[in-house]
Write an enzyme that holds these catalytic residues in place. Structure first.
Site, mmCIF file in Angstrom:
data_model
loop_
_atom_site.group_PDB
_atom_site.id
_atom_site.type_symbol
_atom_site.label_atom_id
_atom_site.label_comp_id
_atom_site.label_asym_id
_atom_site.label_seq_id
_atom_site.Cartn_x
_atom_site.Cartn_y
_atom_site.Cartn_z
ATOM 1 N N ARG A 79 52.027 29.454 68.104
ATOM 2 C CA ARG A 79 53.273 29.064 67.454
ATOM 3 C C ARG A 79 53.328 29.658 66.050
ATOM 4 O O ARG A 79 52.323 29.717 65.354
ATOM 5 C CB ARG A 79 53.381 27.536 67.376
ATOM 6 C CG ARG A 79 53.730 26.868 68.696
ATOM 7 C CD ARG A 79 53.927 25.361 68.522
ATOM 8 N NE ARG A 79 52.691 24.718 68.134
ATOM 9 C CZ ARG A 79 52.373 24.352 66.910
ATOM 10 N NH1 ARG A 79 53.216 24.536 65.912
ATOM 11 N NH2 ARG A 79 51.223 23.786 66.656
ATOM 12 N N TYR A 219 55.428 33.648 73.653
ATOM 13 C CA TYR A 219 54.249 32.790 73.849
ATOM 14 C C TYR A 219 54.506 31.301 73.646
ATOM 15 O O TYR A 219 55.107 30.898 72.637
ATOM 16 C CB TYR A 219 53.121 33.227 72.908
ATOM 17 C CG TYR A 219 51.761 32.693 73.334
ATOM 18 C CD1 TYR A 219 51.125 33.208 74.461
ATOM 19 C CD2 TYR A 219 51.135 31.668 72.643
ATOM 20 C CE1 TYR A 219 49.899 32.721 74.877
ATOM 21 C CE2 TYR A 219 49.896 31.174 73.043
ATOM 22 C CZ TYR A 219 49.280 31.709 74.170
ATOM 23 O OH TYR A 219 48.062 31.220 74.576
ATOM 24 N N LYS A 228 58.067 22.110 72.762
ATOM 25 C CA LYS A 228 58.120 21.630 71.379
ATOM 26 C C LYS A 228 59.538 21.682 70.801
ATOM 27 O O LYS A 228 59.968 20.797 70.075
ATOM 28 C CB LYS A 228 57.151 22.426 70.485
ATOM 29 C CG LYS A 228 55.673 22.258 70.883
ATOM 30 C CD LYS A 228 55.303 20.826 70.885
ATOM 31 C CE LYS A 228 53.936 20.405 71.364
ATOM 32 N NZ LYS A 228 52.787 21.201 71.412
ATOM 33 N N HIS A 248 54.424 13.515 69.698
ATOM 34 C CA HIS A 248 53.392 14.459 70.135
ATOM 35 C C HIS A 248 52.184 13.647 70.616
ATOM 36 O O HIS A 248 51.160 13.584 69.937
ATOM 37 C CB HIS A 248 53.032 15.353 68.936
ATOM 38 C CG HIS A 248 52.217 16.561 69.274
ATOM 39 N ND1 HIS A 248 51.465 17.230 68.326
ATOM 40 C CD2 HIS A 248 52.043 17.252 70.424
ATOM 41 C CE1 HIS A 248 50.875 18.265 68.883
ATOM 42 N NE2 HIS A 248 51.198 18.309 70.146
ATOM 43 N N SER A 270 47.787 19.522 67.142
ATOM 44 C CA SER A 270 47.525 20.580 68.112
ATOM 45 C C SER A 270 46.039 20.953 68.131
ATOM 46 O O SER A 270 45.424 21.112 67.072
ATOM 47 C CB SER A 270 48.353 21.814 67.755
ATOM 48 O OG SER A 270 49.721 21.471 67.738
ATOM 49 N N CYS A 272 43.495 19.154 68.977
ATOM 50 C CA CYS A 272 42.617 18.100 68.450
ATOM 51 C C CYS A 272 42.271 17.046 69.495
ATOM 52 O O CYS A 272 41.850 15.945 69.154
ATOM 53 C CB CYS A 272 43.245 17.457 67.223
ATOM 54 S SG CYS A 272 43.271 18.565 65.804
ATOM 55 N N ASP A 295 50.678 15.754 76.204
ATOM 56 C CA ASP A 295 51.157 16.383 74.971
ATOM 57 C C ASP A 295 52.357 15.678 74.337
ATOM 58 O O ASP A 295 52.449 15.625 73.119
ATOM 59 C CB ASP A 295 51.520 17.853 75.260
ATOM 60 C CG ASP A 295 51.588 18.708 73.992
ATOM 61 O OD1 ASP A 295 50.631 18.659 73.193
ATOM 62 O OD2 ASP A 295 52.597 19.401 73.792
ATOM 63 N N ARG A 388 45.287 29.661 76.849
ATOM 64 C CA ARG A 388 45.772 28.434 77.492
ATOM 65 C C ARG A 388 45.831 28.565 79.015
ATOM 66 O O ARG A 388 46.019 29.657 79.547
ATOM 67 C CB ARG A 388 47.184 28.120 76.990
ATOM 68 C CG ARG A 388 47.266 27.947 75.474
ATOM 69 C CD ARG A 388 47.614 26.567 75.076
ATOM 70 N NE ARG A 388 47.466 26.315 73.648
ATOM 71 C CZ ARG A 388 47.574 25.098 73.117
ATOM 72 N NH1 ARG A 388 47.811 24.054 73.888
ATOM 73 N NH2 ARG A 388 47.424 24.914 71.819
HETATM 74 P P1 GTP Z 1 47.485 21.001 72.022
HETATM 75 O O1 GTP Z 1 47.704 21.358 73.446
HETATM 76 O O2 GTP Z 1 47.427 22.171 71.120
HETATM 77 O O3 GTP Z 1 48.471 19.985 71.525
HETATM 78 O O4 GTP Z 1 45.976 20.408 71.899
HETATM 79 P P2 GTP Z 1 45.280 19.041 72.373
HETATM 80 O O5 GTP Z 1 45.474 17.986 71.345
HETATM 81 O O6 GTP Z 1 45.660 18.699 73.758
HETATM 82 O O7 GTP Z 1 43.733 19.418 72.300
HETATM 83 P P3 GTP Z 1 42.634 19.623 73.470
HETATM 84 O O8 GTP Z 1 42.371 18.346 74.228
HETATM 85 O O9 GTP Z 1 43.016 20.795 74.255
HETATM 86 O O10 GTP Z 1 41.340 19.925 72.612
HETATM 87 C C1 GTP Z 1 41.256 21.004 71.707
HETATM 88 C C2 GTP Z 1 39.832 21.337 71.404
HETATM 89 O O11 GTP Z 1 39.130 20.191 70.891
HETATM 90 C C3 GTP Z 1 39.072 21.809 72.643
HETATM 91 O O12 GTP Z 1 38.311 22.939 72.305
HETATM 92 C C4 GTP Z 1 38.183 20.627 72.973
HETATM 93 O O13 GTP Z 1 37.011 21.043 73.599
HETATM 94 C C5 GTP Z 1 37.941 19.957 71.612
HETATM 95 N N1 GTP Z 1 37.728 18.490 71.766
HETATM 96 C C6 GTP Z 1 38.513 17.634 72.464
HETATM 97 N N2 GTP Z 1 38.021 16.366 72.441
HETATM 98 C C7 GTP Z 1 36.894 16.406 71.689
HETATM 99 C C8 GTP Z 1 35.923 15.407 71.296
HETATM 100 O O14 GTP Z 1 36.011 14.233 71.621
HETATM 101 N N3 GTP Z 1 34.911 15.847 70.492
HETATM 102 C C9 GTP Z 1 34.788 17.158 70.095
HETATM 103 N N4 GTP Z 1 33.755 17.490 69.321
HETATM 104 N N5 GTP Z 1 35.674 18.126 70.471
HETATM 105 C C10 GTP Z 1 36.708 17.758 71.248
HETATM 106 C C1 SPV Z 2 50.632 22.680 70.428
HETATM 107 O O1 SPV Z 2 50.529 23.630 69.646
HETATM 108 O O2 SPV Z 2 50.649 21.478 70.044
HETATM 109 C C2 SPV Z 2 50.717 22.951 71.878
HETATM 110 C C3 SPV Z 2 50.840 24.336 72.326
HETATM 111 O O3 SPV Z 2 50.725 22.007 72.663
HETATM 112 S S1 SPV Z 2 52.442 24.959 72.217
HETATM 113 O O4 SPV Z 2 53.101 24.761 73.489
HETATM 114 O O5 SPV Z 2 52.339 26.392 71.919
HETATM 115 O O6 SPV Z 2 53.187 24.249 71.201
HETATM 116 MN MN MN Z 3 50.587 20.022 71.566
#
Ligand code: GTP
Ligand code: SPV
Ligand code: MN
Length: 606
Positions: A79, A219, A228, A248, A270, A272, A295, A388
């Protein structure tokens, strides 16, 4: 009448005037070679995929059923927050966190950019709905795009196709106009590239008009406009006007060993941890977790005064790196089931995908996301950090049955959380709704690769919505307070979590992932009155012994460090919070400023 106009009128699978007028006006402006109304049939998907394979955009994966690999242009990988605009009539309504351009001026800029921007390409018309088509007040959209990759992705991410167009026509429903072009017109005879895009990018939103114009990127959140742009930025403005919340957040169903059911929504910035928590496999015996969303959550009051959450999406667009059998086995199973598109991951020599963290052992040879040879000796990661997987929700083995319910599920707890090395404890419960809103408003996190720009810098990310609030952030805080003050409301409890706190040696204090079920158990114990907790300056923490760490293999001292609320850290945090509120200006509600004073006095700093 041009060729496109004749074609459009004779072949349009709807007679709805507003839809035809909208599609016609975009076709006239962008001058595509042909118009394709997306039906969503399996046959259509197959032929679009075949075209994309032919064009070099997609590679079929030998090792996964009906799945494809795509590599984007190296300058189109995330983004673009600095190219994202909220074009409200008044600058003040966009607020201090959004880029604002006068809507008239933006329209002029966009008309120039979009004029002829689809030349030599097909313009696809994607009718879609965010949420369920049979919801009480269905939220429709039409995305017009010149990217077939976007079409295939949107067919995974949203309920879309002919059945939605039919429903829209029947209801003569309002819809959000979503216009997307990669900004790469083709001259007659000009060869295309695998990932067309433009160095000029505009992700523009018109909240009053409820429309979206996106130019130059193909993308993720820049281009899949239901996500979003609609379900957060435009929907947050709709939600403010209609008295609900567009957030979110993931949505998770928890069942205790005793059979007690709780629904949790959680907002983390994002990259996290939302997708991971949404698919958690609890390590505690007898606990069950089921997925509803990873999400976005739309939350409205039900007749009983509770907040009901629905996931407006139909697919996952999940961060690939870090996803593996040990961290997120449920996601791994979901992608094995096929029907997925992987973008900017690495390719194995036998036609499979790979990314950092998928397996403990790295493959001896890969093709990296840039198309170069990669070996474990290579200095660069094989997969882009924001690579992704795009996978249908239906692939998720832990999908909850309530997924089918257009009214959603009643939320018992809201979690806010971010990625902080220091200061923020593993878990704390806020004192009440207003305090919870305050803690959400000061949510902070280290930046990630999900957006272009510097990674690892701590920034405030209120309610994990900083890049996604479609109006003034101060008014958004007031809206949250108003929701809490709704008569008859039976509100969820609000917690704050941090899986990412570090020890002095920089290692994570908490193992995270499936072990986060221990934190969820304490949260459920609080909701059900089984845990008394202990009061700190920032909320209610688990009392000693309340957090179940049996069999976890970490010391009581490490847990204490993860949970600690340290006065010296909070003295610095408080100052930063005061700066933050000053930066946000005079729309910040007085009630929240009062929360700062109360925190100050609880910290003994008054
Ligand atoms: P968006 O799709 O961007 O909104 O991200 P998201 O909030 O869904 O994050 P996602 O669950 O994909 O995690 C992002 C990164 O954080 C990944 O590389 C995970 O492996 C890492 N991660 C997730 N949960 C944990 C946790 O409990 N501990 C640690 N150390 N890392 C974590
Ligand atoms: C984020 O960035 O929080 C995502 C990926 O979930 S995107 O669809 O690119 O916004
Ligand atoms: Mn997201």
């Amino acid at each position: 009448m041009t060729v496109v106009e004749t074609d459009l009128l004779s072949s349009a699978p709807t007679s709805n005037r507003r839809i035809l007028d909208f599609v016609q006006s975009i076709a006239t402006l962008t001058a595509p070679e042909r118009v394709h109304w997306v039906t969503g049939t399996a046959e259509e998907k197959r032929s679009l995929a075949a075209e994309l394979v032919e064009a070099g955009t997609l590679k079929p994966l030998a090792k996964k059923p009906n799945s494809y690999y795509a590599a984007s242009d190296p300058d189109d990988v995330a983004r673009v927050e600095d190219r994202t605009f909220i074009c409200s009539e008044r600058e003040e309504d966009a607020g201090p966190l959004n880029n604002w351009v006068d809507p008239g001026e933006m329209k002029r800029t966009l008309s120039e950019l979009f004029a002829g921007s689809m030349a030599g390409r097909t313009m696809y018309v994607i009718p879609f709905v965010m949420g369920h088509a049979d919801a009480k007040d269905p939220k429709f959209g039409i995305e017009v795009t010149d990217s077939p990759y976007v079409v295939l992705s949107m067919l995974i991410m949203a309920r879309a196709g002919q059945h939605i167009l039919d429903r829209m026509g029947e209801l003569d429903a309002e819809f959000v106009e979503c216009v997307h072009s990669v900004g790469a017109p083709l001259a007659p005879g000009e060869d295309d590239v695998p990932w067309p895009c433009n160095t000029t990018k505009y992700i523009s939103h018109f909240p009053e008009e409820r429309s979206i114009w996106s130019y130059g990127s193909g993308y993720g959140g820049n281009a899949l406009l239901g996500k979003k742009c609609y379900a957060l930025r435009i929907a947050s403005a709709i939600a403010r006007d209609e008295g609900w919340l567009a957030e979110h957040m993931l949505i998770l169903k928890l069942t205790s060993p005793e059979g007690e059911v709780k629904y949790v929504a959680a907002a983390f910035p994002s990259a996290c941890g939302k997708t991971n928590l949404a698919m958690i496999k609890p390590t505690l015996p007898g606990w069950k977790a089921e997925t509803l969303g990873d999400d976005i959550a739309w939350m409205r009051f039900g007749e009983d005064g509770r907040l009901y959450a629905v996931n407006p999406e139909a697919g996952l667009f999940g961060v690939a790196p870090g996803t593996g059998r040990h961290t997120n086995p449920v996601a791994m199973e979901a992608i094995e089931a096929g029907n997925s598109i992987f973008t900017n991951v690495a390719l194995t020599d036998d036609g499979d995908v790979w990314w950092e963290g998928m397996t403990e052992e790295e493959p001896a040879h890969l093709t990296d996301w840039r198309g170069d040879d990669w070996t474990p000796e290579s200095e660069r990661p094989a997969a882009h950090p924001n690579s992704r997987f795009c996978t249908p929700m239906e692939n998720v083995p832990t999908l909850a049955e309530e997924w089918q319910n257009p009214d959603g599920v009643p939320i018992d707890a809201i979690l806010f959380g971010g990625r902080r090395k220091t200061t923020m404890p593993l878990v704390t419960q806020t004192f009440d709704w207003a305090h919870g809103v305050f803690m959400g408003s000061v949510l902070s996190s280290e930046t990630t690769a999900a957006a272009t720009g510097q990674v690892g810098v701590v920034r405030r990310d209120p309610m994990a919505m900083r890049p996604f609030i479609g109006y003034n952030v101060g008014d958004y805080f007031q809206h949250w307070l108003n929701i809490g003050a709704t008569r008859g409301a039976k509100l969820p409890a609000i917690f704050y979590v941090n899986w990412f706190r570090r020890a002095e040696d920089k290692s994570f204090l908490w193992p995270g992932f499936s072990e986060n079920s221990r934190v969820l158990k304490w949260i459920v114990d609080r909701l059900s009155g089984r845990a008394t907790g202990t009061e700190t300056a920032i909320g209610i923490s688990p009392a000693p012994g309340e957090l179940d760490i049996e069999g976890l293999g970490i010391t009581e001292e490490q847990v204490a460090n993860a949970l600690a609320v340290r006065p010296e850290e909070w003295a610095a945090e408080l100052e930063d919070i005061e700066d933050w509120y000053r930066e946000l200006g005079d729309h910040v509600p007085a009630e929240l400023k009062d929360q700062v004073s109360r925190l100050r006095s609880r910290l003994g700093l008054a």
